[in-house]
Scaffold this motif. Structure first.
Motif, PDB file in Angstrom:
ATOM      1  N   ARG A  73       7.021   7.022  -2.584  1.00  0.00           N
ATOM      2  CA  ARG A  73       7.284   6.574  -1.219  1.00  0.00           C
ATOM      3  C   ARG A  73       8.786   6.450  -0.981  1.00  0.00           C
ATOM      4  O   ARG A  73       9.293   6.873   0.067  1.00  0.00           O
ATOM      5  CB  ARG A  73       6.595   5.230  -0.956  1.00  0.00           C
ATOM      6  CG  ARG A  73       6.850   4.686   0.450  1.00  0.00           C
ATOM      7  CD  ARG A  73       6.023   3.442   0.745  1.00  0.00           C
ATOM      8  NE  ARG A  73       6.338   2.333  -0.144  1.00  0.00           N
ATOM      9  CZ  ARG A  73       5.728   1.144  -0.100  1.00  0.00           C
ATOM     10  NH1 ARG A  73       4.769   0.926   0.792  1.00  0.00           N
ATOM     11  NH2 ARG A  73       6.073   0.187  -0.943  1.00  0.00           N
ATOM     12  N   GLU A 118       0.206   3.841  -1.599  1.00  0.00           N
ATOM     13  CA  GLU A 118      -0.693   5.003  -1.715  1.00  0.00           C
ATOM     14  C   GLU A 118      -1.139   5.520  -0.356  1.00  0.00           C
ATOM     15  O   GLU A 118      -1.570   6.678  -0.232  1.00  0.00           O
ATOM     16  CB  GLU A 118      -1.913   4.639  -2.572  1.00  0.00           C
ATOM     17  CG  GLU A 118      -3.051   3.930  -1.858  1.00  0.00           C
ATOM     18  CD  GLU A 118      -2.793   2.469  -1.504  1.00  0.00           C
ATOM     19  OE1 GLU A 118      -3.734   1.810  -1.005  1.00  0.00           O
ATOM     20  OE2 GLU A 118      -1.669   1.980  -1.724  1.00  0.00           O
ATOM     21  N   ARG A 119      -1.035   4.689   0.677  1.00  0.00           N
ATOM     22  CA  ARG A 119      -1.481   5.110   2.005  1.00  0.00           C
ATOM     23  C   ARG A 119      -0.455   6.050   2.634  1.00  0.00           C
ATOM     24  O   ARG A 119       0.738   5.811   2.586  1.00  0.00           O
ATOM     25  CB  ARG A 119      -1.711   3.894   2.901  1.00  0.00           C
ATOM     26  CG  ARG A 119      -2.892   3.054   2.444  1.00  0.00           C
ATOM     27  CD  ARG A 119      -3.140   1.876   3.377  1.00  0.00           C
ATOM     28  NE  ARG A 119      -4.255   1.054   2.878  1.00  0.00           N
ATOM     29  CZ  ARG A 119      -4.597  -0.128   3.384  1.00  0.00           C
ATOM     30  NH1 ARG A 119      -3.924  -0.621   4.427  1.00  0.00           N
ATOM     31  NH2 ARG A 119      -5.611  -0.807   2.876  1.00  0.00           N
ATOM     32  N   GLY A 120      -0.965   7.107   3.205  1.00  0.00           N
ATOM     33  CA  GLY A 120      -0.076   8.098   3.805  1.00  0.00           C
ATOM     34  C   GLY A 120       0.512   9.063   2.798  1.00  0.00           C
ATOM     35  O   GLY A 120       1.295   9.955   3.166  1.00  0.00           O
ATOM     36  N   LEU A 121       0.183   8.894   1.509  1.00  0.00           N
ATOM     37  CA  LEU A 121       0.682   9.800   0.477  1.00  0.00           C
ATOM     38  C   LEU A 121      -0.213  11.039   0.441  1.00  0.00           C
ATOM     39  O   LEU A 121      -1.357  10.971   0.008  1.00  0.00           O
ATOM     40  CB  LEU A 121       0.674   9.104  -0.890  1.00  0.00           C
ATOM     41  CG  LEU A 121       1.114   9.947  -2.094  1.00  0.00           C
ATOM     42  CD1 LEU A 121       2.592  10.318  -1.975  1.00  0.00           C
ATOM     43  CD2 LEU A 121       0.853   9.198  -3.404  1.00  0.00           C
ATOM     44  N   ARG A 122       0.306  12.153   0.908  1.00  0.00           N
ATOM     45  CA  ARG A 122      -0.464  13.395   0.814  1.00  0.00           C
ATOM     46  C   ARG A 122      -0.444  13.845  -0.644  1.00  0.00           C
ATOM     47  O   ARG A 122       0.624  13.903  -1.274  1.00  0.00           O
ATOM     48  CB  ARG A 122       0.116  14.471   1.729  1.00  0.00           C
ATOM     49  CG  ARG A 122       0.063  14.111   3.203  1.00  0.00           C
ATOM     50  CD  ARG A 122       0.330  15.300   4.080  1.00  0.00           C
ATOM     51  NE  ARG A 122      -0.753  16.282   4.016  1.00  0.00           N
ATOM     52  CZ  ARG A 122      -0.772  17.414   4.732  1.00  0.00           C
ATOM     53  NH1 ARG A 122       0.246  17.690   5.541  1.00  0.00           N
ATOM     54  NH2 ARG A 122      -1.781  18.251   4.632  1.00  0.00           N
ATOM     55  N   CYS A 123      -1.607  14.165  -1.165  1.00  0.00           N
ATOM     56  CA  CYS A 123      -1.650  14.446  -2.600  1.00  0.00           C
ATOM     57  C   CYS A 123      -2.817  15.353  -2.964  1.00  0.00           C
ATOM     58  O   CYS A 123      -3.740  15.580  -2.176  1.00  0.00           O
ATOM     59  CB  CYS A 123      -1.724  13.144  -3.395  1.00  0.00           C
ATOM     60  SG  CYS A 123      -3.218  12.177  -3.118  1.00  0.00           S
ATOM     61  N   ASP A 138      -5.656  15.537  -0.210  1.00  0.00           N
ATOM     62  CA  ASP A 138      -5.995  16.729   0.569  1.00  0.00           C
ATOM     63  C   ASP A 138      -7.009  17.583  -0.175  1.00  0.00           C
ATOM     64  O   ASP A 138      -7.761  18.333   0.442  1.00  0.00           O
ATOM     65  CB  ASP A 138      -4.737  17.567   0.814  1.00  0.00           C
ATOM     66  CG  ASP A 138      -3.846  16.990   1.904  1.00  0.00           C
ATOM     67  OD1 ASP A 138      -3.819  15.744   2.051  1.00  0.00           O
ATOM     68  OD2 ASP A 138      -3.177  17.761   2.604  1.00  0.00           O
ATOM     69  N   ARG A 171      -6.347   8.998  -1.103  1.00  0.00           N
ATOM     70  CA  ARG A 171      -7.199   9.906  -0.341  1.00  0.00           C
ATOM     71  C   ARG A 171      -6.471  11.245  -0.298  1.00  0.00           C
ATOM     72  O   ARG A 171      -5.543  11.443   0.490  1.00  0.00           O
ATOM     73  CB  ARG A 171      -7.477   9.401   1.069  1.00  0.00           C
ATOM     74  CG  ARG A 171      -8.404  10.349   1.840  1.00  0.00           C
ATOM     75  CD  ARG A 171      -8.784   9.844   3.208  1.00  0.00           C
ATOM     76  NE  ARG A 171      -9.572  10.837   3.935  1.00  0.00           N
ATOM     77  CZ  ARG A 171     -10.885  10.995   3.801  1.00  0.00           C
ATOM     78  NH1 ARG A 171     -11.561  10.207   2.976  1.00  0.00           N
ATOM     79  NH2 ARG A 171     -11.528  11.925   4.492  1.00  0.00           N
ATOM     80  N   HIS A 182       0.814  -1.227   0.000  1.00  0.00           N
ATOM     81  CA  HIS A 182       0.000   0.000   0.000  1.00  0.00           C
ATOM     82  C   HIS A 182       0.849   1.280   0.000  1.00  0.00           C
ATOM     83  O   HIS A 182       0.807   2.074   0.941  1.00  0.00           O
ATOM     84  CB  HIS A 182      -0.966  -0.006   1.187  1.00  0.00           C
ATOM     85  CG  HIS A 182      -2.077  -0.991   1.017  1.00  0.00           C
ATOM     86  ND1 HIS A 182      -3.130  -0.780   0.149  1.00  0.00           N
ATOM     87  CD2 HIS A 182      -2.280  -2.204   1.581  1.00  0.00           C
ATOM     88  CE1 HIS A 182      -3.950  -1.823   0.188  1.00  0.00           C
ATOM     89  NE2 HIS A 182      -3.454  -2.697   1.045  1.00  0.00           N
ATOM     90  N   ASP A 204       6.889  15.033   0.133  1.00  0.00           N
ATOM     91  CA  ASP A 204       5.968  15.685   1.065  1.00  0.00           C
ATOM     92  C   ASP A 204       4.547  15.672   0.523  1.00  0.00           C
ATOM     93  O   ASP A 204       3.577  15.589   1.277  1.00  0.00           O
ATOM     94  CB  ASP A 204       6.392  17.134   1.301  1.00  0.00           C
ATOM     95  CG  ASP A 204       7.771  17.244   1.917  1.00  0.00           C
ATOM     96  OD1 ASP A 204       8.028  16.527   2.909  1.00  0.00           O
ATOM     97  OD2 ASP A 204       8.590  18.037   1.414  1.00  0.00           O
TER      98      ASP A 204
END
Length: 419
Positions: free
Chosen positions: A140, A50-55, A166, A164, A48, A145
């Motif tokens: 990753r 994509e998890r924790g990826l601020r976008c 911002d 998910r 995963h 950031d």
């Protein structure tokens, strides 16, 4: 006796991806995989990324690439380590994935393909599913950031829609990919609205009474704060090296998006202006009313549907020139007649056939164009069509290259080899 296996290198990796995996860029809808099950399975396999990826997630019919690139440039100017994922590429596959403007390293591509090739093959992932996963893994690994993620096709069922963000941005809605997304703007808006997530702010790039209810209903259902772009900004306050008149819509959307993000990402007005002004330097965006030469004036643009071509034709009409030459080609799943009806009849046409399976035969294009009083010659490829236009054009004339992303790509590649 142990048999030595040849280590995967970048060229072999790209060749394998382009030949072994279904690729929309080449074959069209046959490569489209509706649903996110494949992507979610792939994300699970890869841990995963994509998890924790601020976008910031960007969808829409036209303007996605320009808007994504400007947003990435602003974030870079603000000092954030910024990923950018766009498609398709023009010359180099690695254009699709950048961190702080630098393309993904060839070594990462080769290693990623080598390590996961058996899994990709066994589960018949598409080219786009695989490249999306590669981008997330690279972002990753780089510890970005924030990343700006452009959808490939649609939104609701697009492989990128596992993030998910911002902020979600939907630039505009026009008729394109109608066989997949629906044949009305309301249906297409419903597909694009699929990127709206629970509680995540969403910005709509155009105020359109026909499709506004679609976005309002989806945002209300998801509890997502809904914003519409203010097109009353003073464009002179935001100088931009992208010379297409249509960029006024994208610039307005970027300014509005940065306003929404201002507090959480510390995007002050000066940083926004600087990011827009440095978008080409920072992201190396190509193919958007890109001036290749000045005498004669040679411009290329990747606009390829009725909405995009309409904007291009308007700008061509008020561009100073003596004669106009059009190096023009299309793919066979577009509204060919709708586009041909918009093109200038006074131009001399060099009909081109791009080097992708979806390309419309240039002879058929010339035949269909003649019904709209568009006259010219058909050429077997884009380079020969472009060279023919160059040979005929004088220093005060204009050559336009476009009709398809792939026509622009072929001409840019030919010029890059020429040096």
């Amino acid at each position: 006796m142990k048999v030595e296996t040849q280590k995967m290198d970048y060229r072999r990796a790209v060749d394998w991806m382009c030949s072994a995996l279904p690729m929309f860029q080449k074959v069209g809808s046959a490569a489209y995989r509706p649903g996110l099950e494949n992507t979610e399975y792939l994300m699970d396999y890869l841990g995963h990324p994509e998890r924790g990826l601020r976008c910031i997630h960007v969808a829409g019919t036209n303007g996605k690439g320009s808007t994504s690139s400007m947003l990435a440039s602003v974030l870079m100017e603000a000092g954030y380590r910024t990923g950018l994922y766009t498609s398709p590429h023009l010359v180099d596959f690695r254009e699709r994935m950048r961190v702080d403007g630098e393309m993904i390293p060839k070594e990462f591509v080769a290693d990623f393909v080598e390590r996961h090739m058996d899994f990709f093959t066994a589960h018949s992932f598409s080219f786009f599913e695989m490249t999306t996963a590669m981008a997330f893994c690279w972002f990753r690994a780089c510890g970005v950031d924030v990343a700006v993620i452009e959808t490939g096709l649609g939104g609701r069922l697009d492989s990128t829609n596992v993030v998910r963000p911002d902020l979600s941005v939907i630039t505009n809605i026009a008729l394109d990919h109608t066989a997949i997304l629906g044949d009305t703007r309301v249906q297409i808006a419903g597909e694009k609205a699929g990127i709206i997530k629970p509680g995540v702010p969403v910005l709509i790039g155009e105020n359109d009474p026909e499709i506004e209810p679609v976005f309002r209903a989806k945002a209300a259902w998801e509890g997502a704060p809904l914003y519409f772009t203010d097109h009353g900004i003073r464009l002179e306050d935001y100088p931009c090296p992208l010379e297409g008149d249509y960029q006024r819509f994208n610039i307005a959307a970027v300014v509005a998006a940065c306003g929404i993000l201002r507090e959480s990402w510390k995007l002050d007005p000066q940083t926004v202006r600087r990011g827009i002004a440095r978008v080409v330097d920072n992201t190396h965006l190509q193919g958007r009313w890109q001036v290749l030469f000045r005498r004669p004036l040679v411009v290329c643009d990747t606009g390829h549907n009725v909405n995009g071509i309409g904007e291009i034709v308007r700008q061509i009409s008020h561009t100073p020139k003596d004669r106009l030459f059009m190096v023009f080609g299309m793919v066979n799943d577009k509204d060919v007649d709708g586009v041909l009806a918009l093109l200038p009849k006074e131009a001399q046409y060099c009909f081109a056939q791009a080097s992708v399976q979806r390309a419309l035969d240039s002879r058929e294009l010339a035949w269909r164009a003649a019904r709209f009083s568009l006259c010219g010659e058909a050429y077997p490829d884009c380079e020969s069509a472009f060279r023919a236009a160059q040979q005929q054009a004088g220093p005060q004339d204009m050559i336009f290259v476009g009709g398809s992303t792939f026509v622009v790509a072929d001409v840019l590649e030919a010029l890059s080899k020429q040096g």
